[in-house]
Design a protein around this motif. Structure first.
Motif, short mmCIF file in Angstrom:
data_model
loop_
_atom_site.label_atom_id
_atom_site.label_comp_id
_atom_site.label_asym_id
_atom_site.label_seq_id
_atom_site.Cartn_x
_atom_site.Cartn_y
_atom_site.Cartn_z
N ILE A 1 8.67 24.34 -12.76
CA ILE A 1 9.43 25.09 -13.77
C ILE A 1 10.08 24.11 -14.76
N ALA A 2 10.62 23.00 -14.25
CA ALA A 2 11.25 22.02 -15.15
C ALA A 2 10.21 21.52 -16.15
N CYS A 3 9.00 21.30 -15.64
CA CYS A 3 7.93 20.78 -16.49
C CYS A 3 7.59 21.79 -17.60
N LEU A 4 7.48 23.07 -17.22
CA LEU A 4 7.17 24.11 -18.22
C LEU A 4 8.32 24.25 -19.21
N ARG A 5 9.56 24.15 -18.70
CA ARG A 5 10.72 24.27 -19.60
C ARG A 5 10.72 23.13 -20.59
N ALA A 6 10.31 21.93 -20.10
CA ALA A 6 10.27 20.78 -21.00
C ALA A 6 9.28 21.07 -22.14
N LEU A 7 8.14 21.64 -21.79
CA LEU A 7 7.15 21.97 -22.83
C LEU A 7 7.71 23.01 -23.79
#
Length: 2047
Positions: free
Chosen positions: A1586-1592
Motif C-alpha cells: 500500500i505504501a508503494c501504491l500511495r507513493a505512486l
C-alpha cells in the motif's frame, strides 16, 4: 464391567467370570468404591459396613496382585474412617494373623503382602484412634521381616512409613526398632527395598529426634553405604533422606527438655564436613580411610560421589534460597575445597579430577543456578570472583618467586587448577543465564569480573586457560556489547606477549572462544576484526619456527585462530580465502618424496610440532567445510584437496614414526588421526576416492587393535540404537535432571567423561544440546568414534568386492581376541558396520552379493548374543537395518526364522532378550513384514516370553518388542488386540512393583494398543466399550504405580485416550494427577505432564483450569504441591514452573500450553491474566533502577516517582513470583501483546471506554481491556526500562501495540482529548533510556518505531509536549548524519545500517502522517468554507496542530530528504539480481558496507516502503518544481518544460541540470516501485504494497511526473500491466482500490498529454484548415489498438478484470452458461461496490485518450460494461437510496455520453448508432426479466434513459421508435403504486421537460403532461396520507408550474387554468385546518405559497377564474386571512417571508 459399579460387590456376576476376568472385575469394583465411599452418606455406609468389611477382608485371602491389594487397603481405611470403627480391631488382628502364618509357599505370599499393606493404610488413615495396638503390630511386622524375601521387605518398609505417618509423635516407643530395621534395609541387595527404606527413614526423621542429633554420624555413614552399587532411584531417594536429615540437624531449634541428652547444636561447618567426607572418602567411614591412603588406592566409588553430590543439592534446596543467599560464601568455599589441593587423593588421576569437577559444577549449577533470583545470582557471581582473585594471588606468588625453597609450591599451582576450573565454569554459566541483566555486575569496577577472568588466562594449567576462555565466551554471548571489546583486548595481549607460551595458548583460546560466541550474538562484530585475527594467526604460524621454546604453542594457536575464524561464515572468510589456501598447501609436504626426506630428518620434538601443526591445519579445513559451504566451488575444492594425499600418506606412516621416536608422539599422532578422520567424514567421498584403500586399512586397524582397554559402548552405541529401545536399558541412558553427573556412572571405570582440555578445538564449536560446556572425549576414544563415523561413510562407497575383504578381516580380528578385549573389538566393529548400513539405507545403496550378506550376518548375530545389553540393543537395530538394505523378503524371513528357532531352544537370558528385540526391530524398518502367518508366530512367541516370571529382563524386552510390533504392524494387528490387551492387564495386575522395567514396557504396549485402536475407541458397541474399559483400567493401575516413569507412561496413555475418545476420560481426575506431578523430581514425568496439559488445553482450557483450582480447594491431605495453585491458578503455577525449569524442551511445551490457555481464556479472565503478567513483570522491578529516567520536567518526574513507588513493591507477600528470570519476564511481556490481540478479535468494547463502562455497570462481571490501560502502560514501562535487552525489546513492542490500538480511544470526560494523553510522561520516560549512547542498536531501532508511532498517532496535540519525544528522534538523526565513520566499532556494520534505517523509517512515518493530516485539514477547510461553519475556532486549533507537526519535521526535511534518497539508492542497488553484482560499488552504499551486504538486506526490506512514500511526498511538495531566480524564491514557477529548462541552466552553473536530477529521482522511485510490485514476495507485508501504491499516487499527483509518464506510453503500459498483475494476485480491497487510483492518474496523465498535443497543434496550425489536423490519441486514423503497446487496451483489461471478479455475470463467456443465467441480483459488499465504482470512473475517461476512430472501437466495450453494471446492481434498497455502483454507473454514463467524441465529425455517426443500441439495451432490461421485475429498480433505469435524453445529441433519442418506447416506460412508472418511484419519475420528467431542444422535450410533454395533470386532479378526492405522498404531489405541482413557464403564450392561459383549481382544492378553511393531519396542513401551506406567486404572475387568467367560480374565491380568501392571522401570532424573529424560505429549501438537484 458396569455390573462392578455398586457399593457392595456383585457376587452373582463375579462368580460367573473366568479366573482372569475376576481380577479385572474386582479391580474395577475397588476403583469405583474408592470414588464412591467419600460421597456416600454415613447412614448408607453403616448399613452396609459389615458386609463390605467381610467382602474386602475376604479379598485378602484371594492372593490379590499389588495394585489390587493397595486398593483394598485404601478402601478399608476410608470405610472405617467414615463409618463405625468398632470392628477395626478384628480386621487388624486378622491381618496380623495372616502375617504370622508359617506358610512360606510362593502362592501364599500375595496374601501376606496384602495384609502388610492393609495395616499400613489403616494406621495411616486412622492414626491415633487405634490407640496402643500399634506396638504389637510393629513388632509383628518387624519379626516377619527377618525372614521375608525382597518383595516382603519392600512392602514392610512402605507399611512402616504409613504407620509412622498416621501416628506421628505417638509412635515414639517404636522408633528405635523401626530405625534398626530400616538401617539394614537401606543397604539391601534389592534396589526397590533400599528406596522403600529411604522413604521410611524420611518419614521417621520427622519425629525421631535422635536421627538428626545423637545418631547423625551413623545415619550419614549409612547413607554413604547405601549409595554403593546403587541405581538412580536409590540415589534420588537416599540423597533426599540425607539432605533432609542434615538440613534438619542444622536448623532444629531444640527444646530444653531434650537438651539434657548429650545434644549439641551442630554447625554448618560440621554438616559440610560430614558431606565432604563422603564425597572425598566414600563409605569407608571416618577412621579406616588412613589405611587406604597408605596403600595409595582410590576407594571412592563413583556412585557414592554422585549420591553425595545429589545430597548436597537436596540439603541446600531444603534450606531454601534465602538461606543460600546468607551463607553463600561459606558454602562456596567448602564446595570449591572439595577439588582443592587439601584433598590430593580425590584428584590424583585426571579421571578422578574430571569426575569431581563435574560434581562440583553440578552442585553449583543446581543451587546457584536453580534456586537464586537474579539479584542473588549477581551477588553470588561477585563471591565467585573473589575466590578467583584469591587463587590468582597464590599462583602469582608461586610463579614470581625464583628462590628454590619456594619453588616447591608449583604443586599448589597445579592443585589450584581444579578449583579455578569449577569457579570459572560457574561464573560463565551464571553470566550466561543472566544475559544482559548482568551488565551492572561487569560494570562494577570493585569486583573486576573481566580482570579476574583475563588474569587467569595466563595460568600454568591448560585446563584453567581453556575454562577462562570458555568463561569469556559465556560473557560474550550474554552481553553482545562486550564481544568486540574483549576481542581487542585479547588480540592486543596476544601480540604483546608473543614470547610467553602460556600467553600464546591462553589468549588464542580466548580469541577462538570469543569468535565462537559471535554467531550467538545477534549484533555481530565489526568486519575488520576478521582481518586483524587473520594477520595475527599468519604471524604466529610464520614465526613458529623462530623460537623452538614456543613453536608448538604458536603453531597450535595460529591454526586454532584460523579454524575459529571460519565460524564467522562465508561473508568474512571469502576475503581471506586465497591466503588460507596457501597456508594449507604450505603446511603439508608437496610430494611423497618430501615426506620421505622429512622422515629421515628431525627428532621427536620437531615431529610433535609438525603433527600438531598439521592436525590444526586439518581442523581448520574441516571448520571451513562445515561453516562456509557457500564458498565450496569446484575450484576451491580442488585447491583444498591438494594437501590431502600427503596427509593420508603421513597417516599410514604414523605407527613407524612413533616407533622410531618413542612414546612422546603418541598423543600428537592420535590427535592427527582424529582430525584427519573428522575432515574426511565431512568431505564428499568422491573427492578422495584414490585414498580409499589406504584409509580403510588404517580404520580397520584402529577399530580392531584398540590401544586402550576402554569400553566405549556408552559413547558409540546410543546414537546407533533407536531412542525408544534405549528405554530398556534403565534410567541411566534416559534424560534426567542429573544427567550431567550421572553420565559418569555409565562409563567404565577407565573414563571420566569428556572435558575441554582433551580437545581445545572444541572451544569455538556449538555446544551439544543440553550441555553447558563442550565435553570432548579423550583422544583415544574420540579417534574410535571418528573412525566408526568415517568407516560408515567409506564402506558405503567402496566397491562390493572390497567390502567382502573388509568384513572378513573384521570378523577374523574378533575371533583372534579373547575376553574383555574381544568385547571391545566387537563393539567397535558393530558400531562401525551399523553406521555404514545407516549410510547405505540413506543413499538407497545395495550391500552386495550373497557372500557379503553372509559375513555381515555372522558379524551381527555374534553381537546379538553379547553380554553387554547396550551392544545387544545396537545389534538388533543393526540386524533390522541389514534387512532394510538387502530388502529381499526371503532374506528377511530367514532372519526372523533364525530368531524364532533360537527363542524356542535357548534358555539363557542373553539370547532370549537379544532375539526378541530383533523381531520387533525388523518390523520397524520393514513396516509390517506383510504376512499374517509371520505376525502370528511373532506374537505367539513374545506372549510366551512376556509371561516368564523368572526373568524380569526377558519379560521387559519381549514386551518392548511386542509394543514395536503393535505399533508397526498396522491394521494387520487388529485380530490380536483383545488378547494382547488382556495379557497386558493381567501382567499389570500381577507383576511386583519392584520390577519397574517390566511395567514400563507394559506401558509402552498399552500406548501402542491405544494408538492402533485410534478413533474406533469412540464406538458404542459392547466389544469396543469393553476394550475401552480395559484401557482405562490399565491406565489406572499404572497411575497407582510407585515408579514415576510408569506414571509418566500412564499419563501419555490417558493423553492418547483423550485424543481418540475424549468423552470417556474423566478429566477432573486426570487434571488432578497432572497437578500433583507438576513438580515431580523426575524430568520425564514432568515432560509427560506438560505434554498432556498442552493437548488438553487446546480443547478444554477453561475446564482444565477450573478443575485444577477446585482440586486444591478440596485439598486432600496428601496433596501439597510446590506451586501455589490456589491463588494463582494453574496458569500461574505453570508460569512459576517455567521460571524454575532448566530443560529447554519442557520450557517450550509450558510456553505453548500457556499460549493455548491464553488464546481461549484471556478475554473471559482478563483481570486474572493481566495480574499474572503484572506480577511477573513487577516482581523484579525493585531490581530496576528507575533512576535512569531523566528528571528535567517537573510533572514528568512526579509521574515517574509515582511509577517507581508502585513498581518497587518489595513486600514478599504480594508476589507469588519471587525474582523471576528475565526469560520468564520476556514471556510475560509477550503474553500481554497476545492478550491485546485476543481482545481485539473479541469486540470493540475492549477499545471503547464509554461502551466498556456502560456494559460494566450493567454486569459487573464483564471486564474490558480499556479499563486496564494504566496497567498495560505500567507493564510496558517496567519492561522497557529493564536491564535485560530482550525484555526492553519486548516492553517496547508492547508499548508500540498499546499506542497503536488505543490511540483513537476518546476520553469521555474531556471531549476532544484521547485517553492515552494522560500517559505521555510514562511513554516519554520509557523511551528515553533507549536513546542513551550505550544502548544496543536493536533496542534503539525498536524505540524509534515506538517514537514514530506515538508522534503519528496524534495522541498529543500540544507541540511542546510532542517535542520531548521528537527530540529523541532528532538526536538519532544527528547520529545518522555523522555517517559510517563515526559509528562505534562495537558491533557488526550491519547493525548501524539497522539503526540508521530505523531512524529514517520513523521520520518517514511522522512526515507521512503530518502531510496526510494537513491534506485532511485542507479538505475539511474547503468543506467548512462551503457550509460557512460557525465553529471556526475549533478548526483553527486542529489545523495548527497539523501544520505544527509538519513544521517540526520541516526543520530537518532538507537533511532527511537527502538521507531518504540515499537509502532508496542503496535499496535499489541491493535489489539488483546477482548477475549485476559486478556493478555494485566496491566500497558499499551510503549506509551499508560491501562486506556486510547480506546482513544489511533484511533491514532495507523492512524499511524501504515508508521511506519511498515519504520521499515521493517530499518530491511532490517541493522537489519537482524549480525555483525561478528572477521571480524571487517564494514564487514558484510552473512545472519545468524543455523550453524553460535551457534558460534556467544557463543562469546557474550546475553539474547536473535540475531536469536530469528530477528525472533520476523520478526513475528511482518508479523503478523501485515497479521492481517490487512486479513480484512482491508472497510474504511481503500489506503495508509495503500500500505504501508503494500511495507513493505512486503522490508522484502522479503533480504535473511534472504526469508529463513524464503521459509522454512515455511504453512506461505507462508497463506500469498498468504491473498493476493488473498485482490486482490478480492480491485479494485485499485496499490494495486494489489504491491500484485503481494509480491507474486513474496514469490515464489522466495520458489525457493531459493528448490535450497538450492537440492544443499545440491548433496553435501551430491556427491558419490551416481544421480538416488537415493530424489525429492525436490512440487508434490514430484506423482505430486499431495493439495489445501490449496500447495504454487504452491495458486500462480496459484491468477494469474488466476488476468488474468481472466482482460481477461474474458481466463475463460474456459465462453469461451463456446456465449457471449464471438464472442470476438473481447480487448485493456487493461495501468494498466490492467501491472497487466497481472506481473502475467505472476510469472507464468513462478512456475515450478522451483515443482518436475519434479509436474511440469508436472502444465504445461498445465501455457501454457494455457500464450498462452491465447498471443492469446487474440496480436493485431496490429499503430506504430508496441508490446503490453506490448504480450511482457510479449513471455518473460514468453521463460522462461518456457528453464526451466530445460523440460530436467529432469523424466519429459522430458511429457513436450515434452505438448509443442508440445502448439505449435499446437499457430499455430491454425491463422486458428481459419478468420474474425479477419487483426487484429491479425502475428509477435507476429511468434515470439512465433520462441521461441519454439529456446528454446525447438529439438525433440519438428522437427516432420515433426509441422515443415511443422511452415515453412508454415513463407512462408505466407514473402509474406506479410506490410514491417514492412516482416522486423520482416526476423529478426526471421535470428535467426532460426543460430540455432546451424542443424536438426532444415536446413529444414527452405531449404524451405525459395530461396524465400528470389528471393525477393531480384526482388528489382532490384522495388527500395525501403521509410525507411521501405529499412529496409526490408537491413535485407534480412543480412540474406543471415549470411547464407553464416554458409553454408558449397561447397555451399558457390554458395551463394556468388547469393548475389554479387544483391548488385551490388543496386549501383548508380555518375549522378544517385545526383538525387536519400534518400532511394536509403542509399541502395547504404549499398550495397557498404557490398561489401567492402564480396570482401576480398571470393576473388576467387568475382574475378571470376567480370571477367565474365564487366558491373558489371564498376558499382562497379565507385561507389568506387565516395565513395572515398566524403570521401575526409568530414572533418577530420569524418575520421573514415563509414562502421564500420554503421555496429555497424545495429546490432539488436536477441532473
Amino acid at each position: 464391567m458396569e455390573l462392578a459399579h455398586s457399593l457392595l460387590l456383585n457376587e452373582e456376576a463375579y462368580n460367573q467370570l473366568g479366573e482372569f476376568q475376576k481380577a479385572e472385575f474386582i479391580f474395577e469394583w475397588l476403583q469405583f468404591l474408592e470414588k464412591l465411599l467419600p460421597v456416600t452418606s454415613k447412614a448408607d455406609i453403616r448399613e452396609n459396613q459389615k458386609k463390605l468389611v467381610e467382602q474386602l477382608t475376604s479379598l485378602l485371602n484371594n492372593s490379590p496382585g499389588p495394585p489390587t491389594r493397595r486398593l483394598v487397603a485404601k478402601n478399608l481405611a476410608v470405610l472405617y474412617s467414615t463409618g463405625d470403627t468398632f470392628s477395626v480391631y478384628q480386621t487388624i488382628d486378622k491381618c496380623n494373623e495372616l502375617i504370622r502364618s508359617k506358610d512360606d509357599s510362593p502362592s501364599y505370599l500375595p496374601t501376606k503382602l496384602a495384609a502388610v499393606v492393609c495395616l499400613g493404610y489403616l494406621y495411616k488413615k486412622l492414626g491415633r484412634i487405634l490407640g496402643n495396638s500399634f506396638t504389637d503390630t510393629v513388632g509383628n511386622v518387624l519379626k516377619a521381616m527377618k525372614n521375608a524375601e525382597s518383595q516382603g521387605r519392600y512392602e514392610i518398609m512402605l507399611n512402616l512409613q504409613n504407620i509412622l505417618n498416621g501416628l506421628g509423635a505417638a509412635a515414639i516407643p517404636c522408633h528405635r526398632d523401626i530405625y534398626k530395621a530400616a538401617r539394614s534395609c537401606l543397604t539391601d541387595r534389592s534396589m526397590a527395598v533400599r528406596c522403600a527404606a529411604a522413604k521410611c527413614l524420611l518419614e521417621l526423621q520427622n519425629e525421631a529426634v535422635f536421627m538428626w542429633s545423637t545418631d547423625l554420624d551413623s545415619v550419614v555413614t549409612l547413607c554413604f553405604k547405601s549409595f554403593e552399587g546403587s541405581n538412580y532411584d536409590v540415589r534420588l531417594a537416599v540423597s533426599k533422606l540425607l539432605g533432609t536429615v542434615l538440613a534438619r540437624a542444622l536448623t532444629s531449634k531444640q527444646t530444653t527438655a531434650s537438651t539434657r541428652h548429650n545434644f549439641r547444636r551442630i554447625s554448618l561447618e560440621e554438616v559440610m564436613e560430614l558431606l565432604g567426607t563422603g564425597f572425598l572418602r566414600g563409605s569407608c567411614g571416618f577412621l579406616r580411610a588412613s589405611g587406604d591412603i597408605l596403600k595409595g588406592t582410590s576407594s571412592v566409588s563413583r556412585d557414592v560421589r554422585v549420591g553425595v553430590t545429589q545430597a548436597y543439592v537436596v540439603f541446600v534446596s531444603t534450606l531454601g534460597a534465602r538461606w543460600l543467599e546468607r551463607n553463600f560464601s561459606a558454602f562456596l568455599s567448602h564446595i570449591l575445597d572439595l577439588v582443592s589441593q587439601s584433598h590430593p587423593k580425590a584428584i590424583q588421576s585426571q579421571m578422578d579430577a574430571i569426575g569431581c569437577r563435574r560434581c562440583v559444577s553440578f552442585i553449583l549449577r543446581a543451587t546457584v543456578g536453580g534456586l537464586l533470583g537474579e539479584k542473588a545470582q549477581i551477588a553470588a557471581a561477585k563471591e565467585i570472583c573473589q575466590a578467583i582473585w584469591k587463587l590468582k594471588k597464590v599462583v602469582d606468588a608461586a610463579t614470581s618467586d625464583s628462590n628454590l625453597e619456594t619453588r616447591i609450591s608449583t604443586t599448589d599451582v597445579t592443585a589450584s587448577q581444579h578449583v579455578l576450573v569449577c569457579a570459572l565454569q560457574e561464573l560463565g554459566s551464571l553470566i550466561h543465564g543472566l544475559g544482559t541483566t548482568a551488565a551492572p555486575l561487569l560494570q562494577d569496577s570493585s569486583t573486576g569480573v573481566l580482570e579476574a577472568v583475563i588474569s587467569v588466562i595466563l595460568h600454568p594449567s591448560i585446563s584453567v586457560r581453556l575454562t577462562a576462555a570458555w568463561c569469556l565466551r559465556c560473557i560474550a554471548v550474554a552481553l553482545p556489547s562486550y564481544v568486540s571489546l574483549l576481542l581487542d583486548r585479547c588480540i592486543e595481549r596476544l601480540s604483546a606477549l608473543k614470547s610467553s607460551p602460556e600467553a600464546v595458548t591462553g589468549y588464542s583460546f580466548a580469541v577462538a572462544a570469543l569468535l565462537g560466541a559471535v554467531k550467538h550474538s545477534p549484533l555481530g562484530i565489526p568486519h575488520g576484526k576478521g582481518k586483524v585475527i587473520m594477520t595475527v594467526a599468519e604471524d604466529l604460524l610464520c614465526s613458529a619456527s623462530q623460537n623452538s621454546r614456543i613453536s608448538l604453542q604458536r603453531t597450535q594457536a595460529g591454526w586454532l585462530l584460523i579454524a575459529a575464524l571460519m565460524t564467522l561464515g562465508p561473508a568474512v572468510v571469502q576475503h581471506h580465502l586465497p591466503r588460507m589456501l596457501l597456508l594449507w598447501k604450505c603446511s603439508f609436504p608437496s610430494s611423497p618424496k618430501d615426506l620421505e626426506t622429512e622422515k629421515t630428518r628431525g627428532d621427536s620434538f620437531t615431529w610433535q610440532v609438525t603433527l600438531e601443526g598439521r592436525a590444526g591445519a586439518l581442523c581448520a579445513i574441516k571448520s571451513f567445510v562445515s561453516h562456509c559451504a557457500g564458498l565450496l566451488t569446484d575450484e576451491v575444492v580442488q585447491r583444498l584437496l591438494l594437501p590431502l594425499p600427503s596427509a593420508v600418506d603421513l597417516l599410514t606412516q604414523l605407527s613407524s614414526i612413533c616407533k622410531s621416536y618413542g612414546n612422546s608422539l603418541k598423543t600428537s599422532s592420535t590427535v592427527f588421526r582424529h582430525k584427519l578422520y573428522e575432515l574426511l567424514a565431512v568431505l564428499p567421498p568422491k573427492t578422495y576416492e584414490g585414498s580409499f584403500c589406504a584409509v580403510l586399512k588404517e580404520l580397520v586397524a584402529d577399530l580392531t587393535v584398540p590401544d586402550s582397554q576402554i569400553d566405549a559402548s556408552t559413547f558409540l552405541l546410543p546414537p546407533l540404537c533407536h531412542e525408544n529401545d534405549l528405554l530398556l536399558l534403565g534410567p541411566l541412558l534416559q534424560e534426567t535432571d542429573h544427567r550431567f553427573i550421572e553420565e559418569q556412572l555409565l562409563l567404565g571405570n577407565g573414563i571420566a567423561g569428556g572435558s575441554l582440555e582433551y580437545d581445545p578445538y572444541s572451544i569455538y564449536e556449538k555446544v551439544a544440546k543440553g550441555d553447558s560446556v563442550p565435553k570432548p572425549l579423550p583422544p583415544g576414544l574420540s579417534v574410535i568414534s571418528a573412525a566408526t563415523r568415517l568407516f560408515g561413510v567409506m564402506f558405503s562407497h567402496v566397491a562390493e568386492s572390497h567390502r567382502l575383504q573388509v568384513l572378513e578381516q573384521l570378523l577374523n580380528s574378533i575371533k583372534q581376541t579373547k575376553g574383555s578385549r574381544q568385547q571391545i573389538v566387537q563393539l567397535n566393529v558393530v558400531s562401525a558396520f551399523s553406521t555404514s548400513l545407516k549410510h547405505l539405507a540413506n543413499c538407497k545403496g545395495s550391500l552386495g552379493p550373497e557372500e557379503v550378506r553372509r559375513s555381515a550376518l555372522t558379524l551381527v548375530m555374534g553381537a546379538l548374543e553379547s553380554n553387554n545389553p547396550l551392544l545387544r540393543c545396537a545389534a538388533a537395530e543393526c540386524l533390522a537395518r541389514l534387512a532394510q538394505v538387502v530388502s529381499d523378503s526371503a532374506f528377511t524371513a530367514g532372519l526372523a526364522q533364525v530368531s524364532f528357532d533360537k527363542l524356542k531352544s535357548a534358555r539363557d537370558v542373553v539370547s532370549r532378550t537379544g532375539h526378541s528385540l530383533a523381531l520387533g526391530c525388523l518390523y520397524r524398518y520393514l513396516g509390517g513384514i506383510g504376512s499374517t502367518q509371520h505376525l502370528n508366530a511373532c506374537v505367539g512367541i513374545l506372549y510366551t516370553l512376556s509371561q516368564d516370571s523368572t526373568s524380569p529382563d526377558v519379560q521387559a524386552w519381549a514386551l518392548h518388542s511386542l509394543s514395536l510390533i503393535v505399533d508397526l504392524a498396522g491394521p494387520l494387528y487388529h485380530v490380536h488386540v483383545e488378547p494382547t490387551l488382556s495379557l497386558v492387564l493381567m501382567l499389570l495386575l500381577t507383576v511386583p512393583p519392584a520390577y519397574t522395567e517390566v511395567h514400563q514396557s507394559l506401558g509402552r504396549c498399552l500406548n501402542a494398543l491405544i494408538t492402533t485402536l485410534g478413533p474406533e475407541l469412540q464406538g458404542s458397541s459392547t466389544t469396543v466399550s469393553a476394550l475401552r474399559t480395559s484401557c482405562l483400567l490399565g491406565c489406572a493401575v499404572m497411575q497407582d504405580n510407585p515408579d514415576c516413569l510408569v506414571q509418566a507412561q500412564a499419563i501419555s496413555c490417558l493423553q492418547q485416550l483423550h485424543m481418540f475418545a475424549p468423552r470417556h476420560v474423566n478429566l477432573s481426575s486426570l487434571v488432578s494427577s497432572l497437578c500433583v506431578n507438576l513438580c515431580s523430581s523426575y524430568l520425564l514425568l514432568r515432560r509427560a505432564v506438560v505434554a498432556c496439559l498442552r493437548q488438553l488445553v487446546q480443547r478444554e482450557a477453561a475446564e482444565v483450569s477450573e478443575y485444577a483450582v477446585a482440586l486444591v480447594k478440596e485439598s486432600r491431605e496428601d496433596f501439597t504441591p510446590d506451586v501455589n495453585i490456589r491463588e494463582i491458578g494453574l496458569e500461574g503455577a505453570l508460569l512459576g514452573l517455567l521460571d524454575k525449569e532448566l530443560d529447554q524442551r519442557l520450557c517450550q511445551d509450558i510456553k505453548e500450553t500457556l499460549t493455548h490457555m491464553l488464546t481461549s481464556m484471556a478475554v473471559e479472565k482478563l483481570s486474572f491474566w493481566l495480574k499474572l503478567c503484572k506480577d511477573v513483570l513487577a516482581a523484579s522491578a525493585d531490581f530496576n533502577t528507575v533512576a535512569s529516567v531523566d528528571t528535567t520536567q517537573e510533572e514528568e518526574t512526579a509521574k515517574v516517582d509515582d511509577a517507581s513507588v508502585l513498581t518497587s513493591d518489595s513486600d514478599e507477600r504480594f508476589h507469588p513470583f519471587s525474582n523471576p528470570r528475565w526469560s520468564t519476564r520476556v514471556f510475560a511481556a509477550e503474553c500481554v501483546c497476545k492478550i491485546i490481540s485476543q481482545c481485539e478479535n473479541a469486540g470493540s468494547a475492549h477499545f471503547d471506554i464509554t461502551l466498556a463502562q456502560e456494559r460494566k455497570q450493567r454486569d459487573s462481571r464483564d471486564d474490558f481491556l480499556v479499563l486496564h490501560l494504566a496497567d498495560l502502560i505500567r507493564m510496558a514501562f517496567m519492561a522497557a526500562t529493564d536491564h535485560s535487552d530482550q525484555l526492553r525489546l519486548s516492553g517496547l513492542q508492547t508499548l508500540l501495540i498499546v499506542v497503536r490500538k488505543f490511540a483513537a480511544v476518546p476520553e469521555p470526560e474531556f471531549p476532544g482529548h484521547v485517553i492515552l494523553e494522560q500517559y505521555q510522561a510514562n511513554v516519554g520516560a520509557a523511551l528515553r533510556p533507549a536513546f542513551a549512547p550505550e544502548t544496543p542498536p536493536d533496542v534503539t531501532a525498536k524505540a524509534c518505531q515506538v517514537c514514530s508511532a506515538w508522534i503519528a498517532s496524534g495522541v498529543v496535540s500540544d507541540l511542546n509536549d510532542l517535542r520531548r519525544v521528537h527530540q529523541l528522534l532528532v538526536s538519532s538523526l544527528v547520529k545518522v548524519q555523522a555517517g559510517k565513520e563515526a559509528q562505534s566499532q562495537q558491533y557488526s556494520e550491519s547493525t548501524s545500517t539497522m539503526e540508521i534505517l530505523a531512524v529514517l523509517k520513523a521520520w518517514a512515518e511522522v512526515y507521512i502522517v503530518a502531510v496526510e493530516k494537513q491534506k485532511n485539514q485542507r479538505d475539511v477547510h474547503n468543506h467548512c468554507l462551503k457550509i460557512a461553519n460557525p465553529a471556526e475556532e475549533s478548526y483553527r486549533d486542529v489545523a495548527s496542530s497539523a501544520s505544527g507537526l509538519l513544521d517540526l519535521v520541516q526543520a530537518d526535511l532538507g537533511t532527511l530528504s537527502k538521507l531518504w534518497l540515499a537509502a532508496l539508492q542503496d535499496f535499489a542497488l541491493l535489489t539488483l539480481p546477482s548477475e549485476y553484482a559486478s556493478q555494485l560499488p566496491a566500497e558499499g552504499g551510503t549506509f551499508y558496507t560491501a562486506e556486510t551486504i547480506e546482513n544489511a538486506r533484511p533491514h532495507y526490506y523492512h524499511s524501504w516502503a515508508l521511506i519511498l512514500y515519504a520521499t515521493a511526498l517530499w518530491l511532490t511538495s517541493t522537489g519537482f518544481i524549480v525555483v525561478d531566480p528572477d521571480e524571487g524564491v517564494n514564487n514558484l514557477s510552473r512545472p519545468v518544460t524543455p523550453t524553460t529548462m535551457c534558460q534556467d541552466s544557463s543562469t546557474r552553473p550546475l553539474v547536473k541540470s535540475p531536469e536530469d536530477v528530477n528525472t533520476d529521482r523520478f526513475h528511482l522511485i518508479l523503478g523501485i516501485s515497479v521492481e517490487f510490485l512486479c513480484s512482491p514476495r508472497s510474504d511481503a507485508a500489506m503495508e509495503n504494497i500500500i505504501a508503494c501504491l500511495r507513493a505512486l499516487q503522490a508522484l502522479f499527483d503533480v504535473p511534472w511526473p504526469r508529463s513524464k509518464i503521459g509522454g512515455d506510453q511504453e512506461l505507462g503500459v508497463e506500469l498498468l500491466n504491473v498493476l493488473h498483475r498485482l490486482i490478480l494476485t492480491r485479494e485485499s480491497p485496499d490494495i486494489q482500490l489504491a491500484a485503481l487510483e494509480v491507474v486513474r492518474l496514469i490515464l489522466f496523465a495520458s489525457q493531459e498529454h493528448v490535450k497538450e498535443k492537440r492544443r499545440s497543434a491548433e496553435v501551430d496550425d491556427g491558419a490551416a484548415e481544421k480538416e488537415t489536423l493530424p489525429e492525436f490519441g490512440e487508434g490514430k486514423d484506423t482505430g486499431g489498438l495493439v495489445p501490449g503497446k496500447s495504454l487504452v487496451f491495458a486500462t480496459l483489461e484491468l477494469c474488466v478484470c476488476i468488474l468481472v471478479r466482482q460481477l461474474p455475470q458481466l463475463n460474456p463467456k459465462l453469461t451463456c452458461s446456465p449457471a449464471v443465467q438464472s442470476g438473481k441480483h447480487l448485493l456487493l459488499s461495501e468494498d466490492g461496490s467501491r472497487l466497481v465504482a472506481a473502475a467505472l470512473v476510469i472507464l468513462s475517461d478512456v475515450p478522451a485518450v483515443c482518436s475519434p476512430e479509436g474511440s469508436v472501437s472502444v465504445l461498445p466495450t465501455i457501454l457494455y460494461l457500464i450498462i452491465g453494471v447498471l443492469k446487474q446492481t440496480a436493485v431496490k434498497l429499503r430506504d430508496g437510496q441508490l446503490p453506490l455502483t448504480v450511482a457510479a454507473s449513471l455518473q460514468a454514463l453521463k460522462g461518456l455520453l457528453s464526451s466530445p467524441m460523440a460530436r467529432a465529425e469523424k466519429s459522430r455517426t458511429a457513436w450515434t448508432d452505438l448509443l442508440r443500441s445502448a439505449l435499446v439495451t437499457v430499455l430491454d432490461c425491463w422486458d428481459q426479466v419478468d420474474g425479477l421485475l419487483q426487484e429491479l429498480d425502475e428509477v435507476s433505469l429511468l434515470t439512465a434513459i433520462t441521461v441519454f435524453v439529456m446528454s446525447t445529441s438529439p438525433e440519438v433519442t428522437t427516432i420515433e421508435c426509441l422515443q415511443k418506447r422511452c415515453i412508454e416506460k415513463f407512462k408505466i412508472t407514473l402509474d406506479s403504486k410506490d410514491s417514492l418511484v412516482q416522486y423520482k419519475c416526476y423529478q426526471l420528467l421535470h428535467s426532460i421537460f426543460q430540455h432546451p431542444n424542443k424536438t426532444v422535450s415536446y413529444p414527452y410533454i405531449h404524451s405525459l403532461a395530461p396524465s400528470i395533470v389528471r393525477k393531480l386532479q384526482e388528489t382532490e378526492k384522495a388527500k395525501p396520507e403521509n410525507a411521501a405522498e405529499l412529496q409526490v404531489i408537491q413535485e407534480g405541482i412543480n412540474v406543471v408550474t415549470a411547464l407553464t413557464a416554458t409553454a408558449e403564450e397561447e397555451h399558457r392561459a390554458h395551463l394556468v387554468a388547469c393548475l389554479l383549481p387544483i391548488l385551490i382544492s388543496f386549501l383548508l378553511d380555518e375549522n378544517a385546518l385545526v383538525s387536519a393531519t400534518n400532511s394536509a396542513k403542509n399541502l395547504h401551506e404549499f398550495a397557498l405559497q404557490n398561489l401567492m406567486q402564480i396570482g401576480p404572475q398571470y393576473s388576467s387568467v387568475f382574475k378571470k377564474l376567480m370571477a367565474s367560480s365564487p366558491t373558489m374565491k371564498a376558499r382562497l380568501e379565507s385561507a389568506v386571512k387565516g395565513n395572515q392571522e398566524s403570521i401575526k401570532v409568530k414572533t418577530a424573529k420569524h418575520a421573514k417571508n415563509p414562502g421564500k424560505s420554503s421555496s429555497i429549501q424545495l429546490k432539488t438537484n436536477f441532473l
